[in-house]
Write an enzyme that holds these catalytic residues in place. Structure first.
Site, PDB file in Angstrom:
ATOM      1  N   LEU A  66       2.661 -27.109  20.157  1.00 20.95           N
ATOM      2  CA  LEU A  66       1.294 -26.632  19.998  1.00 20.95           C
ATOM      3  C   LEU A  66       1.360 -25.278  19.297  1.00 20.95           C
ATOM      4  O   LEU A  66       2.233 -24.454  19.603  1.00 20.95           O
ATOM      5  CB  LEU A  66       0.579 -26.469  21.350  1.00 20.95           C
ATOM      6  CG  LEU A  66       0.205 -27.736  22.122  1.00 20.95           C
ATOM      7  CD1 LEU A  66      -0.441 -27.361  23.453  1.00 20.95           C
ATOM      8  CD2 LEU A  66      -0.726 -28.626  21.313  1.00 20.95           C
ATOM      9  N   ASP A  67       0.450 -25.051  18.362  1.00 12.93           N
ATOM     10  CA  ASP A  67       0.411 -23.764  17.685  1.00 12.93           C
ATOM     11  C   ASP A  67       0.210 -22.634  18.691  1.00 12.93           C
ATOM     12  O   ASP A  67      -0.362 -22.823  19.772  1.00 12.93           O
ATOM     13  CB  ASP A  67      -0.736 -23.722  16.669  1.00 12.93           C
ATOM     14  CG  ASP A  67      -0.506 -24.637  15.487  1.00 12.93           C
ATOM     15  OD1 ASP A  67       0.656 -25.030  15.259  1.00 12.93           O
ATOM     16  OD2 ASP A  67      -1.494 -24.971  14.800  1.00 12.93           O
ATOM     17  N   PHE A  68       0.647 -21.454  18.322  1.00 15.72           N
ATOM     18  CA  PHE A  68       0.477 -20.246  19.128  1.00 15.72           C
ATOM     19  C   PHE A  68      -0.967 -20.085  19.606  1.00 15.72           C
ATOM     20  O   PHE A  68      -1.223 -19.779  20.771  1.00 15.72           O
ATOM     21  CB  PHE A  68       0.904 -19.048  18.277  1.00 15.72           C
ATOM     22  CG  PHE A  68       0.493 -17.702  18.807  1.00 15.72           C
ATOM     23  CD1 PHE A  68       1.101 -17.172  19.935  1.00 15.72           C
ATOM     24  CD2 PHE A  68      -0.486 -16.959  18.169  1.00 15.72           C
ATOM     25  CE1 PHE A  68       0.732 -15.922  20.421  1.00 15.72           C
ATOM     26  CE2 PHE A  68      -0.859 -15.718  18.639  1.00 15.72           C
ATOM     27  CZ  PHE A  68      -0.253 -15.196  19.767  1.00 15.72           C
ATOM     28  N   THR A  70      -3.316 -22.425  19.860  1.00 17.31           N
ATOM     29  CA  THR A  70      -3.888 -23.615  20.476  1.00 17.31           C
ATOM     30  C   THR A  70      -3.511 -23.680  21.944  1.00 17.31           C
ATOM     31  O   THR A  70      -2.361 -23.443  22.314  1.00 17.31           O
ATOM     32  CB  THR A  70      -3.372 -24.880  19.759  1.00 17.31           C
ATOM     33  OG1 THR A  70      -3.678 -24.791  18.372  1.00 17.31           O
ATOM     34  CG2 THR A  70      -4.019 -26.132  20.331  1.00 17.31           C
TER      35      THR A  70
END
Length: 308
Positions: A66-68, A70
């Site tokens: 997961l992106d930072f 998100t």
């Protein structure tokens, strides 16, 4: 909204082989940088020191990314065999993921399939971002599919926004962010693919959340659904005024279909990757050798030694 801390780690699912946690927004999964005082890996070591695997550099095998910015459901395999079973589900595209997002503007179509091919952006100053096919500097675009259902229309800090459910049917880097932006409805708070610089200062975070996750391994169905973070009681800037599709009904659709057996024939431990209800969609493109190699790298990367 409460900031991330070492103590506020929410566990959504736990078994002998897997954990699913509700990752906080603006927390990295892991980092080799000494300055990163809070990461999900450190939260896990703090909460479950007995589960850390000494054979891995980070201590835990994260099944996906997961992106930072998100938040939401993220699965951790607690041993190498479990990681292998999750890998096979990802490789065979049997994993179901659905995200909630607030996007700019009132999306007029009640549902849509977004199919822009996505590639790396080679433009100077944008080399760590992605772009859609046809954009200047877009390299090696790959077929990408996202299904979108509009849940609500409303206002965020006085500006029109839509609350949507997104289901990625492929797994490209930044896929949901790029697809929403390409349709003219960037995710609220997205500083990379959103509005012009300086116009995304109002939100305290990027409004993208991994809401639902199902990984139908041969031994168990790893399934988790998080609370909805985009409600007025948690963020007074968000003011919905028109309900288009109840979220609970879509969750039932995601969970409903029987899962095909890992071989052939009978049902498996839980549902298969079920698309959101809507118009027909093209079949996913066949897996390439490059994609296969990428999956194998994903499986092994948690046992790599740190860079010297």
């Amino acid at each position: 909204m409460e900031p991330g801390s070492m103590e506020n780690l929410c566990v959504l699912y736990r078994s002998r082989d897997f954990l699913v946690v509700n990752k906080h927004w603006d927390v990295r999964i892991d980092s080799k940088a000494w300055r990163e005082t809070l990461t999900l890996q450190k939260q896990l070591r703090h909460r479950f020191p007995e589960l850390a695997d000494p054979d891995t550099y980070y201590g835990f095998r994260f099944c996906h990314q997961l992106d930072f910015s998100t938040s939401g459901a993220l699965c951790v395999a607690l041993n190498k065999a479990a990681a292998g079973s999750a890998y096979r589900c990802f490789k065979d595209r049997r994993v179901t993921k659905a995200y909630l997002a607030l996007v700019r503007g009132h999306v007029q179509e009640s549902r849509m399939t977004i199919s822009y091919a996505i590639g790396k952006n080679s433009t100077e100053g944008r080399t760590h971002t992605m772009c859609i096919e046809g954009t200047q500097g877009c390299e090696n675009p790959k077929p990408s599919l996202t299904e979108l259902v509009v849940l609500e229309h409303g206002l965020y800090a006085g500006d029109p926004v839509s609350k949507v459910l997104l289901q990625p049917l492929t797994g490209r880097t930044h896929q949901l962010r790029v697809h929403c932006s390409a349709r003219g409805h960037p995710i609220v708070g997205d500083l990379t693919y959103g509005q012009a610089l300086g116009q995304e200062d109002q939100p305290f975070r990027m409004m993208l959340h991994a809401f639902y996750l199902r990984i139908p391994t041969s031994a168990e169905c790893v399934e988790a659904c998080t609370p909805d973070p985009f409600v007025p009681t948690l963020d007074a800037c968000w003011s919905p005024h028109t309900l288009l599709q109840p979220l609970d009904e879509l969750v039932q659709v995601l969970r409903a279909a029987p899962d095909p057996d890992l071989s052939e024939g009978g049902p498996g431990p839980c549902s298969s990757c079920t698309p959101l209800p809507g118009p027909g969609r093209p079949p996913p493109p066949p897996e390439t050798e490059v994609q296969r190699a990428s999956c194998l790298q994903w499986l092994s990367e948690w046992t790599l030694e740190p860079d010297n």
